[in-house]
Motif scaffolding. Structure first.
Motif, PDB file in Angstrom:
ATOM      1  N   LYS A 662      35.120  42.829  47.505  1.00 33.35           N
ATOM      2  CA  LYS A 662      35.112  44.092  46.780  1.00 33.35           C
ATOM      3  C   LYS A 662      36.219  44.088  45.739  1.00 33.35           C
ATOM      4  O   LYS A 662      37.269  43.475  45.940  1.00 33.35           O
ATOM      5  CB  LYS A 662      35.316  45.263  47.745  1.00 33.35           C
ATOM      6  N   ILE A 663      35.958  44.798  44.645  1.00 35.51           N
ATOM      7  CA  ILE A 663      36.955  44.924  43.576  1.00 35.51           C
ATOM      8  C   ILE A 663      37.222  46.403  43.368  1.00 35.51           C
ATOM      9  O   ILE A 663      36.304  47.176  43.095  1.00 35.51           O
ATOM     10  CB  ILE A 663      36.461  44.270  42.273  1.00 35.51           C
ATOM     11  N   ASP A 664      38.489  46.781  43.515  1.00 31.86           N
ATOM     12  CA  ASP A 664      38.894  48.181  43.478  1.00 31.86           C
ATOM     13  C   ASP A 664      39.728  48.416  42.229  1.00 31.86           C
ATOM     14  O   ASP A 664      40.652  47.660  41.942  1.00 31.86           O
ATOM     15  CB  ASP A 664      39.716  48.480  44.737  1.00 31.86           C
ATOM     16  N   HIS A 665      39.429  49.485  41.478  1.00 35.65           N
ATOM     17  CA  HIS A 665      40.204  49.821  40.293  1.00 35.65           C
ATOM     18  C   HIS A 665      41.241  50.901  40.562  1.00 35.65           C
ATOM     19  O   HIS A 665      41.946  51.322  39.644  1.00 35.65           O
ATOM     20  CB  HIS A 665      39.282  50.289  39.165  1.00 35.65           C
ATOM     21  N   ALA A 666      41.312  51.388  41.805  1.00 38.54           N
ATOM     22  CA  ALA A 666      42.302  52.420  42.114  1.00 38.54           C
ATOM     23  C   ALA A 666      43.703  51.868  41.908  1.00 38.54           C
ATOM     24  O   ALA A 666      43.964  50.673  42.082  1.00 38.54           O
ATOM     25  CB  ALA A 666      42.127  52.903  43.548  1.00 38.54           C
ATOM     26  N   GLU A 683      38.408  58.466  37.150  1.00 41.07           N
ATOM     27  CA  GLU A 683      38.618  57.546  36.027  1.00 41.07           C
ATOM     28  C   GLU A 683      38.722  56.098  36.478  1.00 41.07           C
ATOM     29  O   GLU A 683      38.623  55.188  35.665  1.00 41.07           O
ATOM     30  CB  GLU A 683      39.856  57.947  35.232  1.00 41.07           C
ATOM     31  N   THR A 684      38.916  55.859  37.778  1.00 43.30           N
ATOM     32  CA  THR A 684      38.987  54.482  38.271  1.00 43.30           C
ATOM     33  C   THR A 684      37.711  54.069  39.005  1.00 43.30           C
ATOM     34  O   THR A 684      37.677  52.997  39.602  1.00 43.30           O
ATOM     35  CB  THR A 684      40.210  54.291  39.188  1.00 43.30           C
ATOM     36  N   ASN A 685      36.682  54.900  38.974  1.00 36.08           N
ATOM     37  CA  ASN A 685      35.392  54.483  39.529  1.00 36.08           C
ATOM     38  C   ASN A 685      34.785  53.396  38.650  1.00 36.08           C
ATOM     39  O   ASN A 685      34.664  53.568  37.437  1.00 36.08           O
ATOM     40  CB  ASN A 685      34.423  55.664  39.590  1.00 36.08           C
ATOM     41  N   VAL A 686      34.402  52.287  39.251  1.00 37.66           N
ATOM     42  CA  VAL A 686      33.772  51.204  38.495  1.00 37.66           C
ATOM     43  C   VAL A 686      32.381  51.661  38.050  1.00 37.66           C
ATOM     44  O   VAL A 686      31.603  52.183  38.842  1.00 37.66           O
ATOM     45  CB  VAL A 686      33.677  49.925  39.336  1.00 37.66           C
ATOM     46  N   LYS A 687      32.085  51.468  36.766  1.00 38.45           N
ATOM     47  CA  LYS A 687      30.801  51.909  36.210  1.00 38.45           C
ATOM     48  C   LYS A 687      29.902  50.749  35.814  1.00 38.45           C
ATOM     49  O   LYS A 687      28.679  50.863  35.865  1.00 38.45           O
ATOM     50  CB  LYS A 687      31.038  52.815  35.000  1.00 38.45           C
ATOM     51  N   ARG A 688      30.478  49.652  35.376  1.00 40.37           N
ATOM     52  CA  ARG A 688      29.689  48.515  34.915  1.00 40.37           C
ATOM     53  C   ARG A 688      30.386  47.211  35.297  1.00 40.37           C
ATOM     54  O   ARG A 688      31.594  47.169  35.536  1.00 40.37           O
ATOM     55  CB  ARG A 688      29.505  48.549  33.390  1.00 40.37           C
ATOM     56  N   SER A 689      29.568  46.145  35.293  1.00 42.34           N
ATOM     57  CA  SER A 689      30.113  44.801  35.497  1.00 42.34           C
ATOM     58  C   SER A 689      29.313  43.836  34.637  1.00 42.34           C
ATOM     59  O   SER A 689      28.151  44.087  34.297  1.00 42.34           O
ATOM     60  CB  SER A 689      30.051  44.392  36.968  1.00 42.34           C
ATOM     61  N   LEU A 690      29.941  42.722  34.274  1.00 41.03           N
ATOM     62  CA  LEU A 690      29.277  41.666  33.514  1.00 41.03           C
ATOM     63  C   LEU A 690      30.028  40.366  33.775  1.00 41.03           C
ATOM     64  O   LEU A 690      31.103  40.370  34.389  1.00 41.03           O
ATOM     65  CB  LEU A 690      29.244  42.002  32.021  1.00 41.03           C
ATOM     66  N   TYR A 691      29.456  39.268  33.328  1.00 43.13           N
ATOM     67  CA  TYR A 691      30.177  38.006  33.461  1.00 43.13           C
ATOM     68  C   TYR A 691      30.163  37.251  32.142  1.00 43.13           C
ATOM     69  O   TYR A 691      29.256  37.384  31.324  1.00 43.13           O
ATOM     70  CB  TYR A 691      29.598  37.130  34.579  1.00 43.13           C
ATOM     71  N   ILE A 692      31.213  36.475  31.924  1.00 41.62           N
ATOM     72  CA  ILE A 692      31.303  35.513  30.836  1.00 41.62           C
ATOM     73  C   ILE A 692      31.778  34.218  31.455  1.00 41.62           C
ATOM     74  O   ILE A 692      32.873  34.163  32.039  1.00 41.62           O
ATOM     75  CB  ILE A 692      32.268  35.969  29.724  1.00 41.62           C
ATOM     76  N   ASP A 693      30.954  33.197  31.384  1.00 39.61           N
ATOM     77  CA  ASP A 693      31.196  31.935  32.085  1.00 39.61           C
ATOM     78  C   ASP A 693      31.401  32.190  33.575  1.00 39.61           C
ATOM     79  O   ASP A 693      30.547  32.771  34.216  1.00 39.61           O
ATOM     80  CB  ASP A 693      32.364  31.184  31.459  1.00 39.61           C
ATOM     81  N   ASP A 694      32.549  31.807  34.115  1.00 39.38           N
ATOM     82  CA  ASP A 694      32.774  31.922  35.557  1.00 39.38           C
ATOM     83  C   ASP A 694      33.665  33.099  35.921  1.00 39.38           C
ATOM     84  O   ASP A 694      34.239  33.145  37.011  1.00 39.38           O
ATOM     85  CB  ASP A 694      33.400  30.629  36.098  1.00 39.38           C
ATOM     86  N   ASP A 701      36.752  53.737  33.521  1.00 33.89           N
ATOM     87  CA  ASP A 701      37.304  54.431  32.354  1.00 33.89           C
ATOM     88  C   ASP A 701      38.757  54.068  32.112  1.00 33.89           C
ATOM     89  O   ASP A 701      39.308  54.355  31.045  1.00 33.89           O
ATOM     90  CB  ASP A 701      37.190  55.951  32.538  1.00 33.89           C
ATOM     91  N   LYS A 702      39.385  53.414  33.093  1.00 33.37           N
ATOM     92  CA  LYS A 702      40.818  53.147  32.985  1.00 33.37           C
ATOM     93  C   LYS A 702      41.158  51.671  32.840  1.00 33.37           C
ATOM     94  O   LYS A 702      42.155  51.325  32.208  1.00 33.37           O
ATOM     95  CB  LYS A 702      41.536  53.711  34.216  1.00 33.37           C
ATOM     96  N   TYR A 703      40.330  50.793  33.428  1.00 33.30           N
ATOM     97  CA  TYR A 703      40.690  49.372  33.445  1.00 33.30           C
ATOM     98  C   TYR A 703      39.502  48.475  33.095  1.00 33.30           C
ATOM     99  O   TYR A 703      38.341  48.841  33.278  1.00 33.30           O
ATOM    100  CB  TYR A 703      41.186  48.957  34.832  1.00 33.30           C
ATOM    101  N   VAL A 715      42.224  37.376  37.816  1.00 29.03           N
ATOM    102  CA  VAL A 715      42.778  36.594  36.716  1.00 29.03           C
ATOM    103  C   VAL A 715      43.653  37.479  35.837  1.00 29.03           C
ATOM    104  O   VAL A 715      44.762  37.098  35.456  1.00 29.03           O
ATOM    105  CB  VAL A 715      41.647  35.968  35.868  1.00 29.03           C
ATOM    106  N   LYS A 716      43.169  38.688  35.550  1.00 28.68           N
ATOM    107  CA  LYS A 716      43.933  39.588  34.697  1.00 28.68           C
ATOM    108  C   LYS A 716      43.359  40.996  34.816  1.00 28.68           C
ATOM    109  O   LYS A 716      42.194  41.171  35.175  1.00 28.68           O
ATOM    110  CB  LYS A 716      43.880  39.121  33.236  1.00 28.68           C
ATOM    111  N   SER A 717      44.184  41.973  34.502  1.00 28.12           N
ATOM    112  CA  SER A 717      43.755  43.371  34.471  1.00 28.12           C
ATOM    113  C   SER A 717      44.310  44.017  33.211  1.00 28.12           C
ATOM    114  O   SER A 717      45.502  43.885  32.910  1.00 28.12           O
ATOM    115  CB  SER A 717      44.253  44.113  35.715  1.00 28.12           C
ATOM    116  N   LEU A 718      43.434  44.688  32.468  1.00 28.35           N
ATOM    117  CA  LEU A 718      43.853  45.373  31.246  1.00 28.35           C
ATOM    118  C   LEU A 718      43.667  46.869  31.412  1.00 28.35           C
ATOM    119  O   LEU A 718      42.598  47.331  31.835  1.00 28.35           O
ATOM    120  CB  LEU A 718      43.026  44.904  30.049  1.00 28.35           C
ATOM    121  N   LYS A 719      44.700  47.616  31.082  1.00 30.44           N
ATOM    122  CA  LYS A 719      44.584  49.063  31.082  1.00 30.44           C
ATOM    123  C   LYS A 719      44.019  49.498  29.734  1.00 30.44           C
ATOM    124  O   LYS A 719      44.466  49.034  28.680  1.00 30.44           O
ATOM    125  CB  LYS A 719      45.945  49.713  31.320  1.00 30.44           C
TER     126      LYS A 719
END
Length: 734
Positions: A662-666, A683-694, A701-703, A715-719
């Motif tokens: 699971k991936i949590d944005h809280a 604002e931290t509820n995950v709404k979408r997901s996608l992939y690029i390569d691996d 709405d926040k991350y 790997v990384k998290s962007l606000k």
């Protein structure tokens, strides 16, 4: 008492819907799929003709929706020779001179793009968050950064990306302050449509600013054209521009080039325009082409590579039936003078007497006629009305609730109306419709019918249907009365088959053969607990279902993923299933297929979830009393619940599901589990997901968070906040 009630019903029916009382005229309700002569579409030859029509019928614009029935606006939603097996489209694998492989928006028909709140081109991610749109340089993930933020003063709804062009549309809530808007007599809502050149992603440049009169219904993009569908209600306000306006940079774009306006030669309850606009998103000098239709508000659309279908629901009430019966029986008993008076009322101009005013006057005449009859004749008349109504009710039961489908051929800038058809029942969403080899296919639910005449008349349970219409929108094949007492929860068309899920206590998955359009037939069905609200093809013989689990009594419990083997119709089986959470768990992917991410090649399935479970002693749980809101207090000792709001990731194969994590944005675990029903973590509820390569990217709405697909290591998290130092570093769009 029954006769008194029937008499009152008849009189009420006259007031509501009586059109005319000439002895040769009848309510024309044909067989399923048939269209009467008066329902043939017509086109106004000029703007002056349209103005004259609106002026003539101004008093009739007393309600919302248009004259072919009541429109029930649902919340939205939905190639002639293209196959219907459409999984999430993946870009080609990386080769020399090509970019990485990446997921695209999960669409229904390959080659027909659908707008969404998040898009990627394999290098950048474009994400809507509130009134902002962020451009994120996402690849490679370890070097990702936010490049730009476009701040809108009106809220963007959805976006497209087409090469170097970013398309954004939404409701224009600033239009009321515009000087050009204040000059218009008709104060309608407007949909903004903006195009940006993002060749330099750090400096997005707006190249087009359009406003379309009306509220957005939906849209699709094929090639370089976006097809935008809008509704607007014109009411009884007469305006020098009687058709839907298109504004560009504050100037009226279609004043001298009025769109084609179509209508039906029948009475209208109100003037609602459904407008379809074709917009070239790469040629800023090309004017949008619009066609508008005087119709009830469109509910759902389906778009193939060649055609666009508009649908809405129309109803015929018992009052209409009573009026028709009374006309047939009572008319011969009217005097010639009474008939002449009714004819005079009907001939009165609509702007002098509106429809309801005419009906009221006619009602008064009929009341006098009814009451002047001897009591014995009154009793006989009411008995005859009841007898005929019962017979006609049976004959017309399929006509009481119907879906109307209008077909428009689309080819770049061309919009060519083809015709329309009608089928019994209501349509759930866009996935209940499909086109294959020139045939239009649609699944509907006929909802339960209650009769006010007698308890044993017409109390029919709901049932489900599937219809096939040819290129001229004539019904050529049908299956009716499927799963009595249940309704459709999901449909998926795949080549020569349809898969339909209905539900009341268990989940019947119907497999329907459509290879012969004139003879659709049920091949088999599988009953398992729960139901699937969304169906997605794994391959030609395997189907993924996402929905809810239920107990033995049909009470909804947890979220549920199922994998169905449909290769042998005599031995349909659920290969595997997994459940998530308990009662109260939910997922946006149940209602919005664009939140569902699947890749067969990567053995990846991701859905955003809100999981509710009973708390355990080893986790932080929501155990403090709930606050009082508006004087209403919750149980001071609520159950101990654990909440998870984020993305749940599964490894999927032909054999079933395996939880990867699971991936949590809280911001921290305590907020994720202790906030009251999620209000503070929205604002931290995950709404979408996608992939690029691996790399798996999840967005709230926040991350934007980046995790390896292999083990979900972060790997990384962007606000999502732009580190501006100067005001000119970001764009503000009105």
């Amino acid at each position: 008492m029954k006769k008194i009630f029937l008499f009152c019903l008849i009189l009420l029916s006259i007031v509501l819907i009586f059109k005319a009382f000439f002895p040769t005229e009848k309510i024309q309700l044909g067989k399923v799929g048939e269209k009467t002569e008066e329902n043939k579409i017509k086109k106004f030859s000029s703007v002056s003709d349209l103005q004259a029509f609106l002026e003539e019928n101004q008093n009739q614009a007393e309600g919302y929706g248009g004259g072919m029935g009541k429109a029930e606006i649902m919340m939205e939603d939905r190639a002639a020779s293209a196959p219907s097996l459409n999984m999430t489209k993946e870009a080609p694998p990386e080769t020399a001179g090509m970019g990485p492989d990446y997921s695209k928006t999960n669409v229904q028909i390959e080659g027909v793009d659908e707008a969404d709140i998040v898009k990627t081109d394999g290098k950048n991610i474009y994400a809507v968050s509130g009134n902002n749109l962020f451009i994120v340089n996402a690849y490679p993930a370890e070097n990702s950064k936010i490049l730009a933020k476009i701040e809108f003063k009106s809220t963007p709804q959805e976006i497209y990306i087409n090469g170097n062009y970013l398309i954004v549309y939404g409701y224009n809530n600033l239009v009321y302050d515009k000087s050009w808007f204040k000059k218009f007599k008709r104060q309608s809502p407007y949909t903004f449509f903006k195009v940006f050149n993002v060749a330099d992603a750090k400096n997005p440049r707006q190249v087009r600013d359009l406003d379309f009169e009306g509220n957005i219904v939906s849209s699709r993009m094929i090639g370089d054209y976006v097809y935008l569908v809008t509704n607007y209600y014109a009411g009884g306000i007469l305006d020098p521009v009687p058709y839907p306006r298109i504004m560009e940079s504050g100037k009226l774009l279609n004043e001298k080039s009025a769109p084609e306006i179509f209508y039906f030669d029948m009475p209208y309850d109100g003037f609602n325009f459904v407008a379809v606009s074709a917009i070239n998103v790469k040629n800023n000098n090309a004017a949008p082409n619009m066609a508008a239709y005087l119709l009830p508000a469109s509910q759902n659309i389906f778009v193939s590579q060649n055609n666009l279908y508009l649908t809405y629901t129309k109803y015929v009430s018992e009052e209409e039936l009573a009026a028709d019966v009374l006309k047939e029986i009572l008319w011969p008993k009217l005097s010639e003078r009474e008939k002449e008076r009714i004819a005079e009322i009907e001939k009165t101009k609509n702007y002098i007497l509106g429809k309801s005013e005419k009906l009221q006057k006619i009602n008064n005449l009929l009341q006098v006629c009814m009451m002047s009859l001897p009591q014995v004749e009154q009793d006989k008349l009411l008995d005859e009305v009841e007898r005929v109504m019962k017979k006609k009710y049976e004959d017309l039961s399929k006509e009481l609730e119907k879906t109307v489908i209008h077909k428009i051929a689309i080819n770049k800038n061309s919009l060519d109306y083809q015709g329309y058809g009608e089928v019994t029942g209501t349509v759930l969403n866009q996935f209940s419709m499909d086109e294959n080899n020139g045939y239009f296919r649609i699944a509907t639910t006929k909802n339960r019918t209650w009769s006010r005449l007698e308890e044993n008349l017409g109390n029919r349970e709901s049932y489900n249907n599937l219809y096939i219409l040819d290129q001229k929108m004539k019904t050529v094949g049908s299956l009716e009365d499927l799963a009595n007492g249940e309704r459709i929860y999901s449909v998926r068309f795949m080549q020569g088959r349809a898969y339909m899920v209905t539900f009341r206590q268990t989940d019947p998955l119907f497999v329907i053969d459509l290879k012969n359009p004139k003879n659709p037939r049920v091949l088999g069905k599988l009953k398992v607990p729960g139901f699937s609200q969304y169906l997605h093809p794994y391959d030609e013989n395997t189907l993924i279902g996402f929905g809810k689990e239920t107990d033995d009594q049909g009470v909804i419990q947890s979220l549920k993923l199922s994998l169905f083997d449909v290769s042998d119709v005599d031995n349909l089986r659920e290969i595997d299933k997994v459940t998530m959470g308990e009662r109260g768990s939910n997922s946006v992917a149940l209602y919005d297929h664009k939140a569902f991410l699947f890749s067969k090649d990567k053995e990846l399935l991701v859905v955003p979830v809100e999981i509710r479970e009973e708390g355990r002693d080893d986790v932080v749980t929501m155990n403090e009393p709930a606050p009082c809101v508006g004087g209403n207090c919750f149980d001071p000792s609520p159950p101990r619940y654990q909440y998870f709001r984020g993305a749940i990731v599964y490894e999927i194969s032909k054999n079933g599901f395996k939880l990867k994590g699971k991936i949590d944005h809280a911001d921290n675990a305590e907020i994720s589990t202790k906030d009251w029903y999620g209000y503070r973590s929205y604002e931290t509820n995950v709404k979408r997901s996608l992939y690029i390569d691996d790399i798996l990217y999840t967005m709230s709405d926040k991350y934007v968070k980046m995790n390896k697909i292999s083990d979900l290591d972060e790997v990384k998290s962007l606000k999502l906040q732009f580190p501006v130092e100067k005001e000119e570093d970001f764009k503000v769009v009105n």
